[in-house]
Design a protein around this motif. Structure first.
Motif, mmCIF file in Angstrom:
data_model
loop_
_atom_site.group_PDB
_atom_site.id
_atom_site.type_symbol
_atom_site.label_atom_id
_atom_site.label_comp_id
_atom_site.label_asym_id
_atom_site.label_seq_id
_atom_site.Cartn_x
_atom_site.Cartn_y
_atom_site.Cartn_z
ATOM 1 N N LEU A 267 0.792 -1.228 0.000
ATOM 2 C CA LEU A 267 0.000 0.000 0.000
ATOM 3 C C LEU A 267 0.828 1.284 0.000
ATOM 4 O O LEU A 267 0.296 2.348 -0.287
ATOM 5 C CB LEU A 267 -0.928 0.031 1.225
ATOM 6 C CG LEU A 267 -2.000 -1.031 1.277
ATOM 7 C CD1 LEU A 267 -2.713 -0.981 2.621
ATOM 8 C CD2 LEU A 267 -2.983 -0.854 0.137
ATOM 9 N N ARG B 165 0.192 4.870 0.529
ATOM 10 C CA ARG B 165 -1.180 5.015 1.033
ATOM 11 C C ARG B 165 -1.346 4.108 2.248
ATOM 12 O O ARG B 165 -1.368 2.889 2.097
ATOM 13 C CB ARG B 165 -2.197 4.640 -0.046
ATOM 14 C CG ARG B 165 -1.988 5.334 -1.385
ATOM 15 C CD ARG B 165 -2.009 6.808 -1.306
ATOM 16 N NE ARG B 165 -3.350 7.265 -1.001
ATOM 17 C CZ ARG B 165 -3.681 8.521 -0.890
ATOM 18 N NH1 ARG B 165 -2.778 9.453 -1.042
ATOM 19 N NH2 ARG B 165 -4.906 8.853 -0.620
ATOM 20 N N THR B 166 -1.491 4.682 3.430
ATOM 21 C CA THR B 166 -1.511 3.854 4.633
ATOM 22 C C THR B 166 -2.664 4.172 5.586
ATOM 23 O O THR B 166 -2.552 3.933 6.778
ATOM 24 C CB THR B 166 -0.176 3.987 5.388
ATOM 25 O OG1 THR B 166 0.040 5.370 5.694
ATOM 26 C CG2 THR B 166 0.975 3.426 4.586
ATOM 27 N N THR B 167 -3.759 4.678 5.080
ATOM 28 C CA THR B 167 -4.902 4.920 5.957
ATOM 29 C C THR B 167 -5.612 3.599 6.254
ATOM 30 O O THR B 167 -5.371 2.586 5.584
ATOM 31 C CB THR B 167 -5.906 5.892 5.308
ATOM 32 O OG1 THR B 167 -6.500 5.239 4.176
ATOM 33 C CG2 THR B 167 -5.240 7.195 4.879
ATOM 34 N N ASP C 288 -7.389 2.448 3.210
ATOM 35 C CA ASP C 288 -6.480 1.793 2.271
ATOM 36 C C ASP C 288 -6.206 0.357 2.701
ATOM 37 O O ASP C 288 -6.203 -0.561 1.883
ATOM 38 C CB ASP C 288 -5.144 2.552 2.179
ATOM 39 C CG ASP C 288 -5.291 3.941 1.588
ATOM 40 O OD1 ASP C 288 -6.099 4.115 0.654
ATOM 41 O OD2 ASP C 288 -4.594 4.842 2.070
ATOM 42 N N GLY D 169 -7.125 -2.903 0.611
ATOM 43 C CA GLY D 169 -5.994 -3.761 0.270
ATOM 44 C C GLY D 169 -6.156 -5.176 0.790
ATOM 45 O O GLY D 169 -5.832 -6.149 0.107
#
Length: 124
Positions: free
Chosen positions: A98, A101-103, A106, A110
């Protein structure tokens, strides 16, 4: 993870109904999460518990019947059950894919895509 509880996504490949290979049986994948952890050694018992708790599983089964009726093809439904243990086991790999993008959103998306891509589950 509570954010993944009751997350349900049905992923299908519309191109599979084209004439690319009409003899091949296309699949629809439905992923469901159970953040309580499996704690149940029997996969069918875990599967039944998730199916009863999450209405999207019934929607996926109904959708399967509609796809079969409309297309005249023998679609398969693969019900993928994701436990808290599965998420922890795959967390590092999912997060690595990811970046940047690490929310939490996300991660949720994922994780669903990761387990759908693996495609292990009960086949209908």
């Amino acid at each position: 993870h509570k954010a993944l509880t009751n997350t349900a996504t049905t992923i299908s490949a519309p191109i599979s109904t084209s004439n690319r290979n009409p003899s091949r049986e296309p699949s629809v994948l439905n992923t469901e999460t159970d953040s309580r952890g499996s704690g149940i050694p029997d996969l069918h018992q875990l599967h039944d518990r998730i199916a009863q708790a999450v209405p999207d599983r019934a929607t996926a089964r109904n959708g399967l019947q509609e796809l079969r009726k409309i297309s005249g093809r023998p679609w398969r439904l693969i019900e993928v059950n994701i436990t808290a243990e599965d998420l922890e086991r795959e967390r590092e790999e999912i997060e690595a894919l990811l970046v940047p993008r690490t929310t939490m959103m996300d991660f949720n998306i994922g994780a669903i895509l990761r387990f759908a891509a693996i495609g292990e589950g009960l086949v209908w």
